[in-house]
Structure formats: C-alpha cells, structure tokens
Design a protein around this motif. Structure first.
Motif, PDB file in Angstrom:
ATOM      1  N   ASN A  82       0.780 -11.509  -3.310  1.00  0.00           N
ATOM      2  CA  ASN A  82       1.360 -10.393  -2.565  1.00  0.00           C
ATOM      3  C   ASN A  82       0.777  -9.077  -3.058  1.00  0.00           C
ATOM      4  OD1 ASN A  82       3.067 -11.251  -4.909  1.00  0.00           O
ATOM      5  ND2 ASN A  82       4.053  -9.297  -4.518  1.00  0.00           N
ATOM      6  N   ARG A  83       0.824  -8.108  -2.186  1.00  0.00           N
ATOM      7  CA  ARG A  83       0.124  -6.843  -2.442  1.00  0.00           C
ATOM      8  C   ARG A  83       0.655  -6.116  -3.675  1.00  0.00           C
ATOM      9  NH1 ARG A  83      -1.045  -3.844   2.291  1.00  0.00           N
ATOM     10  NH2 ARG A  83      -0.172  -5.630   3.390  1.00  0.00           N
ATOM     11  N   ASP A  84       1.939  -6.273  -4.005  1.00  0.00           N
ATOM     12  CA  ASP A  84       2.505  -5.575  -5.153  1.00  0.00           C
ATOM     13  C   ASP A  84       1.882  -6.015  -6.474  1.00  0.00           C
ATOM     14  OD1 ASP A  84       4.174  -4.185  -3.494  1.00  0.00           O
ATOM     15  OD2 ASP A  84       5.921  -5.451  -3.835  1.00  0.00           O
ATOM     16  N   ARG A  85       1.278  -7.216  -6.501  1.00  0.00           N
ATOM     17  CA  ARG A  85       0.709  -7.730  -7.752  1.00  0.00           C
ATOM     18  C   ARG A  85      -0.791  -7.462  -7.880  1.00  0.00           C
ATOM     19  NH1 ARG A  85       2.787 -10.888 -11.245  1.00  0.00           N
ATOM     20  NH2 ARG A  85       0.992 -12.301 -11.430  1.00  0.00           N
ATOM     21  N   ILE A  86      -1.363  -6.766  -6.920  1.00  0.00           N
ATOM     22  CA  ILE A  86      -2.790  -6.447  -7.010  1.00  0.00           C
ATOM     23  C   ILE A  86      -3.006  -5.406  -8.099  1.00  0.00           C
ATOM     24  CG2 ILE A  86      -4.799  -5.554  -5.795  1.00  0.00           C
ATOM     25  CD1 ILE A  86      -3.431  -6.399  -3.163  1.00  0.00           C
ATOM     26  N   ASP A  87      -3.956  -5.663  -9.004  1.00  0.00           N
ATOM     27  CA  ASP A  87      -4.266  -4.718 -10.072  1.00  0.00           C
ATOM     28  C   ASP A  87      -5.356  -3.765  -9.568  1.00  0.00           C
ATOM     29  OD1 ASP A  87      -4.544  -3.358 -12.396  1.00  0.00           O
ATOM     30  OD2 ASP A  87      -4.907  -5.101 -13.667  1.00  0.00           O
ATOM     31  N   GLY A  88      -4.923  -2.746  -8.851  1.00  0.00           N
ATOM     32  CA  GLY A  88      -5.864  -1.780  -8.293  1.00  0.00           C
ATOM     33  C   GLY A  88      -5.408  -1.335  -6.915  1.00  0.00           C
ATOM     34  N   ASP A  89      -6.009  -0.289  -6.448  1.00  0.00           N
ATOM     35  CA  ASP A  89      -5.615   0.346  -5.186  1.00  0.00           C
ATOM     36  C   ASP A  89      -6.504  -0.142  -4.041  1.00  0.00           C
ATOM     37  OD1 ASP A  89      -4.820   1.993  -3.141  1.00  0.00           O
ATOM     38  OD2 ASP A  89      -5.492   3.864  -4.085  1.00  0.00           O
ATOM     39  N   ILE A  90      -5.949  -0.959  -3.147  1.00  0.00           N
ATOM     40  CA  ILE A  90      -6.766  -1.474  -2.044  1.00  0.00           C
ATOM     41  C   ILE A  90      -6.877  -0.490  -0.891  1.00  0.00           C
ATOM     42  CG2 ILE A  90      -6.385  -3.911  -2.576  1.00  0.00           C
ATOM     43  CD1 ILE A  90      -4.358  -4.001  -0.281  1.00  0.00           C
ATOM     44  N   THR A  91      -6.163   0.632  -0.969  1.00  0.00           N
ATOM     45  CA  THR A  91      -6.325   1.642   0.083  1.00  0.00           C
ATOM     46  C   THR A  91      -7.686   2.332  -0.029  1.00  0.00           C
ATOM     47  OG1 THR A  91      -5.298   3.438  -1.186  1.00  0.00           O
ATOM     48  CG2 THR A  91      -3.840   2.042   0.124  1.00  0.00           C
ATOM     49  N   LEU A  92      -8.411   2.059  -1.114  1.00  0.00           N
ATOM     50  CA  LEU A  92      -9.775   2.583  -1.248  1.00  0.00           C
ATOM     51  C   LEU A  92     -10.738   1.890  -0.291  1.00  0.00           C
ATOM     52  CD1 LEU A  92     -10.006   2.544  -5.158  1.00  0.00           C
ATOM     53  CD2 LEU A  92      -9.661   4.561  -3.719  1.00  0.00           C
ATOM     54  N   CYS A  93     -10.313   0.768   0.289  1.00  0.00           N
ATOM     55  CA  CYS A  93     -11.205  -0.094   1.060  1.00  0.00           C
ATOM     56  C   CYS A  93     -11.015   0.102   2.561  1.00  0.00           C
ATOM     57  CB  CYS A  93     -10.958  -1.559   0.708  1.00  0.00           C
ATOM     58  SG  CYS A  93     -11.110  -1.896  -1.054  1.00  0.00           S
ATOM     59  N   ASP A  94     -12.119  -0.003   3.282  1.00  0.00           N
ATOM     60  CA  ASP A  94     -12.060   0.057   4.744  1.00  0.00           C
ATOM     61  C   ASP A  94     -11.627  -1.276   5.338  1.00  0.00           C
ATOM     62  OD1 ASP A  94     -13.353   2.813   5.341  1.00  0.00           O
ATOM     63  OD2 ASP A  94     -14.717   1.893   3.900  1.00  0.00           O
ATOM     64  N   GLN A  95     -11.889  -2.361   4.630  1.00  0.00           N
ATOM     65  CA  GLN A  95     -11.469  -3.687   5.063  1.00  0.00           C
ATOM     66  C   GLN A  95     -11.205  -4.524   3.822  1.00  0.00           C
ATOM     67  OE1 GLN A  95     -14.199  -5.719   7.672  1.00  0.00           O
ATOM     68  NE2 GLN A  95     -12.626  -7.074   8.485  1.00  0.00           N
TER      69      GLN A  95
END
Length: 307
Positions: A82-95
């Motif tokens: 799930n997104r809450d456990r991602i170590d880093g900011d995925i909003t940096l990505c276009d896809q």
C-alpha cells in the motif's frame, strides 16, 4: 510483464526505483535487482529512493543512489502493498508501476503487476527477465536470489511454488554461486550466540503465543541494530507448543516498537493491520505506539489462536 516497462521506458528521462519502509531482504533484493539490471540495459538515469543505511545492504553489491534531475520520470515501486508504506515520494513521478506479491489492498500504480501467490517480489522480477529471455548482470542475479531466499526462508515457507524454483534456476543460470551468498548470510558469530542465548532466557509465553522483547538498552548491550534484533524472530519458530511467535524491538528514535509476527498455520495479517501494519498471512509486521498496546495485541492473537 516486462514489456509493460520496456514499452514505455524510452519516453522517460529517468527511472526511480522504490520499496517499502523497514526493508527486508526481499525489499532490497527486488529494488536492487531491478536497479542493477536496468543500469545495464537502459540509457536513462536510474535512481534509488529510500533509507539506505540498513545492515542488510552489506550482503549486496555496491550501488549509487543517484540524483533526481529535471525531466519526465517513471517510478517503479517494489514489494510494497500500500502507498503509505512506500519509502519515498511517488508524486515525483509522471507514471508509477507497482510490482508486488502481497495481498492486494491498494493498487496505487498506473500499471499494477500484482501476483499474490508469488513467494517474493524478487521472484516476480526474476521470472519477468526469464520470460523475456534476457541475461542480467551477476549483481542483479545475486540481489534477486537473496530476495527469494530471504522471503521464502530458503524455500521453507508455504508460498514456495514451482515458480519459485524456476526463478531460482534462472538466476543460477545467470551465474549465482549459492555458497558465496549463503556463507555471509547464515554464518553465525559470537554476537548471534549471545542474542540467541538472551532470547531463550528471556522470551515470554502467553497461551500458544511466544515473543521476545528487546529494548533500546538491550540492543546496545547485545551490540546489534534494531533491524538485526527483529531478524531473530524465527528463533522461536520450531516449537510445537507455539502457534504464533513474534519479535518486539524498541525503535527509540521514533518512539515506537516494531513487531515481526510469524505463525505456522494461523493467518496473522489481519491482526497486524489493526496495529499499523500488515503483510502476508503467516508473516506480517506491525507497530506499537507504546508497550501499553502489547496486551491488546496479545488478546487479538489469542482470539485467532482459539479459532
């Protein structure tokens, strides 16, 4: 599945590879295995995100974190349910592409490669390369093999399947030398002996549940990191009177307590989800905000042990 990445990668200037917080061997194995392979195959800037200070990284080949540049960015998230456990900011990505083997709870990717019955995320990635008839560098093969053996406990867990062995066979064909990986991973030393002795002398049993607790002072006295303290959880695994066993380690810097939950036949992931965690049916992680929550956790586990 690999074509989903290769069909779109050339429209991006850089690729960021993520994995989950509190990483284990599969998190690092899948992230770094993909990193080494893509560095070898792609012209794009390949970047690693997440905390890279774990002792587990000693088992892997050297790597460079990389710097994020301006330009179109593809994100690939490994081994994160799930997104809450991602170590880093995925909003940096276009896809974003998600590659994962946990129960599907959050398909946060624009493309989701989710294989619930896979023994590890590293297995999924290895099979992607195998099915594409690609050779990968030995650094990638070693990383993926470490992820597979770490997550399957050397092929002992029930999620191990014929696909797991196909992935392992492919990695051996790529040049993996098992003994060179196993010796540093499983060789014991005096610290291991002292920790094991401490656990056997200080574990607690509540009904069919066994656990050990390592405070920050205990970790310092035993000369181990918090992550290393959790890694001894299966010290209590092979006793028939325990249906569930767990490690609880103090994370003093954050004021929390990390819990590693394991069981033989009883699903513990739903209980873990009630305590800021989750994972697999028989192997999950959770977090306690204080030790006062331990009794509640034990009561929840006692309920499922009596089912």
């Amino acid at each position: 599945m690999l074509d989903k990445i290769f069909n779109i990668k050339d429209i991006y200037d850089q690729i960021i590879i993520y994995r989950h917080v509190n990483p284990d061997l599969d998190a690092f194995g899948s992230q770094l295995g993909l990193y080494y392979a893509l560095k070898d195959m792609c012209h794009q800037n390949i970047i690693l995100l997440g905390d890279m200070t774990s002792d587990l990284l000693d088992y892997f080949s050297p790597f460079e974190i990389g710097s994020i540049n301006a330009g179109k960015t593809l994100g690939i998230v490994c081994d994160t349910a799930n997104r809450d456990r991602i170590d880093g900011d995925i909003t940096l990505c276009d896809q974003v592409i998600k590659i994962d083997h946990h129960l599907i709870v959050d398909s946060y990717g624009d493309i989701n490669i989710e294989v619930e019955n896979a023994a590890s995320c590293s297995e999924i990635i290895a099979l992607m390369f195998q099915h594409a008839h690609l050779d990968i560098p030995i650094e990638a093969a070693n990383a993926l093999y470490l992820g597979i053996v770490g997550e399957s406990n050397r092929f002992l867990y029930s999620a191990t399947s014929a696909h797991t062995f196909h992935a392992a066979a492919y990695l051996l064909e790529q040049g993996v030398k098992i003994t060179e990986l196993y010796e540093p991973l499983y060789m014991k030393n005096e610290i291991d002996l002292n920790v094991t002795k401490y656990i056997y002398n200080h574990y607690h049993q509540v009904d069919k549940i066994a656990y050990y607790y390592l405070s920050d002072d205990d970790l310092k006295s035993l000369n181990i990191s918090r992550e290393k303290g959790s890694s001894y959880v299966n010290t209590l695994a092979d006793f028939e009177q325990f249906d569930v066993w767990m490690a609880i380690t103090e994370y003093k810097e954050k004021g929390i307590y990390r819990v590693s939950l394991r069981s033989r036949h009883i699903p513990v992931n739903e209980v873990a989800s009630q305590f800021h965690g989750g994972g697999h049916a028989f192997a999950s992680g959770a977090t306690l905000n204080s030790l006062a929550e331990l009794d509640n956790l034990l009561n929840c586990l006692k309920e499922i042990c009596h089912v």
